[in-house]
Design a protein around this motif. Structure first.
Motif, short mmCIF file in Angstrom:
data_model
loop_
_atom_site.label_atom_id
_atom_site.label_comp_id
_atom_site.label_asym_id
_atom_site.label_seq_id
_atom_site.Cartn_x
_atom_site.Cartn_y
_atom_site.Cartn_z
N PHE A 104 0.94 -1.32 -0.10
CA PHE A 104 0.09 -0.05 0.17
C PHE A 104 0.97 1.10 -0.07
CE2 PHE A 104 -2.98 3.03 1.42
CZ PHE A 104 -3.93 2.77 0.79
N VAL A 105 0.91 2.17 -0.86
CA VAL A 105 1.83 3.23 -1.25
C VAL A 105 1.06 4.68 -1.39
CG1 VAL A 105 3.56 1.69 -2.05
CG2 VAL A 105 2.00 2.98 -3.58
N ALA A 106 1.86 5.62 -1.16
CA ALA A 106 1.47 6.91 -1.61
C ALA A 106 2.70 7.79 -1.87
CB ALA A 106 0.57 7.77 -0.29
N TYR A 107 2.66 8.78 -2.64
CA TYR A 107 3.86 9.57 -3.05
C TYR A 107 3.44 10.86 -2.91
CZ TYR A 107 5.63 5.47 -5.49
OH TYR A 107 6.19 4.28 -5.77
N LEU A 108 4.56 11.71 -2.50
CA LEU A 108 4.48 13.10 -2.44
C LEU A 108 5.77 13.62 -2.85
CD1 LEU A 108 3.41 13.62 1.19
CD2 LEU A 108 1.98 13.98 -0.59
N ARG A 109 5.56 15.19 -3.19
CA ARG A 109 6.88 15.83 -3.30
C ARG A 109 6.99 16.63 -2.14
NH1 ARG A 109 10.07 14.84 -7.50
NH2 ARG A 109 9.16 14.14 -9.32
N ASP A 110 8.16 16.73 -1.39
CA ASP A 110 8.23 17.82 -0.16
C ASP A 110 8.19 19.11 -0.84
OD1 ASP A 110 10.80 18.18 -1.08
OD2 ASP A 110 11.86 17.47 0.74
N PRO A 111 8.48 20.24 0.01
CA PRO A 111 8.30 21.51 -0.38
C PRO A 111 9.55 21.76 -1.16
CG PRO A 111 7.62 21.52 1.90
CD PRO A 111 8.10 20.05 1.57
N ASP A 112 10.79 21.16 -1.25
CA ASP A 112 11.71 21.21 -2.13
C ASP A 112 11.88 20.54 -3.40
OD1 ASP A 112 13.61 23.57 -0.72
OD2 ASP A 112 13.30 22.00 0.88
N GLY A 113 10.75 19.72 -3.58
CA GLY A 113 10.62 18.93 -4.79
C GLY A 113 11.24 17.47 -4.65
N ASN A 114 11.59 17.08 -3.48
CA ASN A 114 12.13 15.69 -3.50
C ASN A 114 10.87 14.78 -3.53
OD1 ASN A 114 15.19 16.23 -2.70
ND2 ASN A 114 14.12 17.52 -1.01
N LYS A 115 11.17 13.67 -4.14
CA LYS A 115 10.16 12.68 -4.26
C LYS A 115 10.20 11.60 -3.02
CE LYS A 115 8.14 9.36 -7.52
NZ LYS A 115 8.20 8.63 -8.69
N LEU A 116 9.12 11.59 -2.48
CA LEU A 116 8.83 10.54 -1.28
C LEU A 116 7.63 9.59 -1.62
CD1 LEU A 116 8.82 13.47 1.43
CD2 LEU A 116 10.98 12.11 0.87
N THR A 117 7.98 8.40 -0.88
CA THR A 117 6.91 7.55 -0.93
C THR A 117 6.83 7.01 0.62
OG1 THR A 117 5.99 5.50 -1.97
CG2 THR A 117 8.44 5.63 -1.61
N ALA A 118 5.54 6.53 0.98
CA ALA A 118 5.42 5.72 2.00
C ALA A 118 4.70 4.45 1.70
CB ALA A 118 4.41 6.44 3.01
N ARG A 119 5.08 3.46 2.45
CA ARG A 119 4.73 2.10 1.92
C ARG A 119 4.60 1.22 3.04
NH1 ARG A 119 6.19 -0.60 -2.98
NH2 ARG A 119 7.02 1.59 -3.38
N SER A 120 3.51 0.51 2.99
CA SER A 120 3.12 -0.82 4.06
C SER A 120 2.66 -1.93 3.27
CB SER A 120 2.09 0.00 5.01
OG SER A 120 0.98 -0.27 4.64
#
Length: 125
Positions: A104-120
């Motif tokens: 189960f995943v979601a993706y975001l860009r932080d305020p500086d544009g770095n790509k992040l994902t959270a996964r479980s």
């Protein structure tokens, strides 16, 4: 294998607002500023560090890079995504969802544009 991940930011207070909220959603503590002016998040043996670039040039996001964060459950992934979008992040790709591989995943860009994902791991319905 990794001791930490370090990313750059052009505004550490803006980054602190975003990362404090998203780490709280995953059950982690707020970040702490070290003596060298780096923002440090430690949770379950991992460390994410955020700093202004030491070469004095502006921070830029890695093209093709993604930082993956472990989440305990799909509810934590959803909370992380919601906290991130409320605190300066940008939702990218698909909404939080189960993938064919069972994660189960979601993706975001932080305020500086770095790509992040959270996964479980996904929960059985």
């Amino acid at each position: 294998m990794f001791t930490h991940v370090m990313i750059g930011s052009n505004d550490l207070e803006r980054a602190r607002t975003f990362y404090d909220a998203t780490f709280a959603a995953l059950g982690g503590p707020p970040g702490e500023m070290d003596a060298r002016g780096r923002l440090i998040y430690a949770h379950e043996g991992g460390r994410l560090m955020i700093t202004k670039p030491i070469d004095g040039n502006p921070a830029t996001a890695a093209n093709g890079g993604t930082i993956g964060l472990a989440a305990a459950s799909p509810d934590h992934v959803r909370a992380w995504h919601e906290a991130g979008t409320r605190h300066g992040g940008t939702a990218i790709e698909s909404p939080p969802a189960e993938r064919p591989n069972g994660s189960f995943v979601a993706y975001l860009r932080d305020p500086d544009g770095n790509k992040l994902t959270a996964r479980s791991a996904a929960t059985k319905q």
